[in-house]
Design an enzyme around this catalytic site. Structure first.
Site, PDB file in Angstrom:
ATOM      1  N   LYS A  23       0.846  -1.209   0.000  1.00 52.30           N
ATOM      2  CA  LYS A  23       0.000   0.000   0.000  1.00 52.30           C
ATOM      3  C   LYS A  23       0.878   1.254   0.000  1.00 52.30           C
ATOM      4  O   LYS A  23       0.651   2.188  -0.760  1.00 52.30           O
ATOM      5  CB  LYS A  23      -0.899   0.033   1.247  1.00 52.30           C
ATOM      6  CG  LYS A  23      -2.095  -0.887   1.152  1.00 52.30           C
ATOM      7  CD  LYS A  23      -2.876  -0.854   2.455  1.00 52.30           C
ATOM      8  CE  LYS A  23      -4.101  -1.743   2.398  1.00 52.30           C
ATOM      9  NZ  LYS A  23      -5.085  -1.315   1.403  1.00 52.30           N
ATOM     10  N   ARG A  43       7.215   1.361  10.158  1.00 54.31           N
ATOM     11  CA  ARG A  43       7.633   2.740  10.428  1.00 54.31           C
ATOM     12  C   ARG A  43       7.838   3.449   9.091  1.00 54.31           C
ATOM     13  O   ARG A  43       8.570   2.968   8.229  1.00 54.31           O
ATOM     14  CB  ARG A  43       8.934   2.702  11.225  1.00 54.31           C
ATOM     15  CG  ARG A  43       9.289   4.002  11.864  1.00 54.31           C
ATOM     16  CD  ARG A  43      10.372   3.790  12.890  1.00 54.31           C
ATOM     17  NE  ARG A  43       9.886   3.197  14.120  1.00 54.31           N
ATOM     18  CZ  ARG A  43      10.666   2.552  14.989  1.00 54.31           C
ATOM     19  NH1 ARG A  43      11.942   2.419  14.758  1.00 54.31           N
ATOM     20  NH2 ARG A  43      10.148   2.060  16.102  1.00 54.31           N
ATOM     21  N   GLU A  85       0.795  -1.880  13.775  1.00 57.11           N
ATOM     22  CA  GLU A  85       1.007  -0.522  14.298  1.00 57.11           C
ATOM     23  C   GLU A  85       1.875   0.237  13.294  1.00 57.11           C
ATOM     24  O   GLU A  85       2.978  -0.201  12.959  1.00 57.11           O
ATOM     25  CB  GLU A  85       1.703  -0.544  15.657  1.00 57.11           C
ATOM     26  CG  GLU A  85       1.794   0.867  16.221  1.00 57.11           C
ATOM     27  CD  GLU A  85       2.649   0.986  17.469  1.00 57.11           C
ATOM     28  OE1 GLU A  85       2.078   1.211  18.540  1.00 57.11           O
ATOM     29  OE2 GLU A  85       3.876   0.850  17.359  1.00 57.11           O
TER      30      GLU A  85
HETATM   31  P1  0O2 Z   1       9.653  -1.418  20.155  1.00 53.03           P
HETATM   32  O1  0O2 Z   1      11.043  -1.881  20.440  1.00 53.03           O
HETATM   33  O2  0O2 Z   1       9.622  -0.285  19.170  1.00 53.03           O
HETATM   34  O3  0O2 Z   1       8.718  -2.512  19.804  1.00 53.03           O
HETATM   35  P2  0O2 Z   1       1.493  -0.290  24.234  1.00 53.03           P
HETATM   36  O4  0O2 Z   1       2.612  -0.517  25.233  1.00 53.03           O
HETATM   37  O5  0O2 Z   1       1.996  -0.323  22.785  1.00 53.03           O
HETATM   38  O6  0O2 Z   1       0.322  -1.186  24.408  1.00 53.03           O
HETATM   39  P3  0O2 Z   1       1.619   2.469  24.575  1.00 53.03           P
HETATM   40  O7  0O2 Z   1       2.780   2.535  25.498  1.00 53.03           O
HETATM   41  O8  0O2 Z   1       0.533   3.486  24.790  1.00 53.03           O
HETATM   42  O9  0O2 Z   1       0.909   1.092  24.574  1.00 53.03           O
HETATM   43  O10 0O2 Z   1       2.134   2.504  23.116  1.00 53.03           O
HETATM   44  P4  0O2 Z   1       2.558   3.729  22.252  1.00 53.03           P
HETATM   45  O11 0O2 Z   1       2.620   4.979  23.038  1.00 53.03           O
HETATM   46  O12 0O2 Z   1       1.675   3.714  21.047  1.00 53.03           O
HETATM   47  O13 0O2 Z   1       4.071   3.356  21.896  1.00 53.03           O
HETATM   48  C1  0O2 Z   1       4.461   2.122  21.449  1.00 53.03           C
HETATM   49  C2  0O2 Z   1       5.727   2.186  20.595  1.00 53.03           C
HETATM   50  O14 0O2 Z   1       6.057   3.534  20.267  1.00 53.03           O
HETATM   51  C3  0O2 Z   1       6.959   1.669  21.320  1.00 53.03           C
HETATM   52  O15 0O2 Z   1       7.004   0.281  21.146  1.00 53.03           O
HETATM   53  C4  0O2 Z   1       8.088   2.414  20.597  1.00 53.03           C
HETATM   54  O16 0O2 Z   1       8.351   1.841  19.337  1.00 53.03           O
HETATM   55  C5  0O2 Z   1       7.465   3.767  20.360  1.00 53.03           C
HETATM   56  N1  0O2 Z   1       7.694   4.667  21.495  1.00 53.03           N
HETATM   57  C6  0O2 Z   1       6.751   5.116  22.350  1.00 53.03           C
HETATM   58  N2  0O2 Z   1       7.308   5.952  23.263  1.00 53.03           N
HETATM   59  C7  0O2 Z   1       8.618   6.021  22.972  1.00 53.03           C
HETATM   60  C8  0O2 Z   1       9.718   6.740  23.543  1.00 53.03           C
HETATM   61  O17 0O2 Z   1       9.592   7.459  24.514  1.00 53.03           O
HETATM   62  N3  0O2 Z   1      10.940   6.572  22.941  1.00 53.03           N
HETATM   63  C9  0O2 Z   1      11.128   5.775  21.851  1.00 53.03           C
HETATM   64  N4  0O2 Z   1      12.375   5.687  21.347  1.00 53.03           N
HETATM   65  N5  0O2 Z   1      10.108   5.080  21.309  1.00 53.03           N
HETATM   66  C10 0O2 Z   1       8.878   5.200  21.835  1.00 53.03           C
HETATM   67  P5  0O2 Z   1       7.773  -0.631  22.173  1.00 53.03           P
HETATM   68  O18 0O2 Z   1       7.075  -1.929  22.227  1.00 53.03           O
HETATM   69  O19 0O2 Z   1       7.957   0.072  23.478  1.00 53.03           O
HETATM   70  O20 0O2 Z   1       9.186  -0.806  21.567  1.00 53.03           O
END
Ligand code: 0O2
Length: 245
Positions: A33, A90, A152
């Site tokens: 897409k 991403r 996501e």
């Molecule tokens: P990875 O290694 O990328 O997989 P959730 O925990 O997803 O159910 P949440 O916390 O509300 O709920 O999720 P959110 O805010 O949508 O963020 C999820 C993902 O966003 C993270 O996945 C990171 O990839 C990114 N992210 C969010 N906050 C931060 C941050 O402060 N710093 C960085 N570098 N990335 C962030 P994962 O699973 O944590 O990590």
């Protein structure tokens, strides 16, 4: 019930393969897409809003850590609903406005189910993190069924991506207990990145406003790796045919 440990192992392996396979197919669909949007933009507007894309499927270890953190059940069905970012895409864009254009284009796609949108650009996280997160469900058609699979999608600029990647590495290095001084500096770096994005957006708009219409050889164009040339008179013919009387 079969109690042979080898058979049980094979059955578990099969179930996990089937479970993870769906995420791979969902990511393939999403990547196609995005690739179409990218090519269409390039062909019609001579502009590419997407710098690059990267997809990943969460490792078992990372899925397991999230299950423990969230305290959700451990059946595959519980994990499917509890950990909705097993498949992640991403998209890195050139400018902030591109992020919203791409997000809107995806929202208009009838087969995608938009579950939620989190705008960490309008509302950055306290540590400075910025990105637009879209949780979608993508239909994956198999030989005997269709499954809606969570993906996501994180859409961000190069500056947001640069900051998030380095911040992620620092957290990993310090095992999540980063010194307060460093947290402060990371927040300042995020503010600097955001300022840079705003400046580039301003420049982008200024350049767009003064850019003259293209003066290209309009009889030739390229789609994929095929070159097309409009025969003399075709343009007039198409106009005459499609113009309402
Ligand atoms: P990875 O290694 O990328 O997989 P959730 O925990 O997803 O159910 P949440 O916390 O509300 O709920 O999720 P959110 O805010 O949508 O963020 C999820 C993902 O966003 C993270 O996945 C990171 O990839 C990114 N992210 C969010 N906050 C931060 C941050 O402060 N710093 C960085 N570098 N990335 C962030 P994962 O699973 O944590 O990590």
């Amino acid at each position: 019930m079969n109690h042979n440990p080898i058979d049980q192992f094979h059955e578990l392996k099969n179930r996990l393969t089937r479970f993870m396979m769906m995420y791979k197919f969902a990511l393939d669909e999403m990547e196609t897409k995005v690739e179409i949007l990218k090519e269409e933009f390039q062909l019609l507007h001579d502009y590419n809003p997407i710098e690059h894309t990267k997809s990943r499927i969460k490792s078992f270890e990372s899925i397991f850590r999230k299950v423990m953190r969230k305290g959700c059940g451990t059946s595959l069905e519980d994990i499917r609903e509890g950990v909705r970012d097993i498949a992640g895409l991403r998209i890195t864009c050139s400018f902030i406005s591109d992020i919203y254009s791409i997000s809107e284009m995806l929202q208009r796609q009838a087969d995608l189910k938009i579950i939620s949108i989190k705008d960490y650009i309008k509302n950055p996280k306290p540590n400075g993190y910025q990105s637009l997160h879209m949780l979608v469900q993508v239909p994956v058609y198999m030989s005997d069924r269709c499954e809606m699979v969570y993906v996501e999608v994180q859409i961000r600029t190069i500056a947001m991506d640069f900051w998030a990647s380095l911040e992620h590495k620092i957290f990993y290095k310090y095992d999540e207990s980063v010194p307060v001084q460093l947290l402060q500096e990371l927040k300042e770096a995020a503010d600097t990145a955001a300022e840079l994005d705003r400046k580039m957006q301003r420049l982008h708009e200024e350049i767009k406003a003064i850019k003259s219409p293209q003066s290209s050889d309009s009889s030739k164009f390229i789609i994929g790796d095929q070159k097309f040339e409009l025969p003399v008179g075709l343009l007039e013919f198409i106009r005459t045919e499609s113009d309402p009387q």
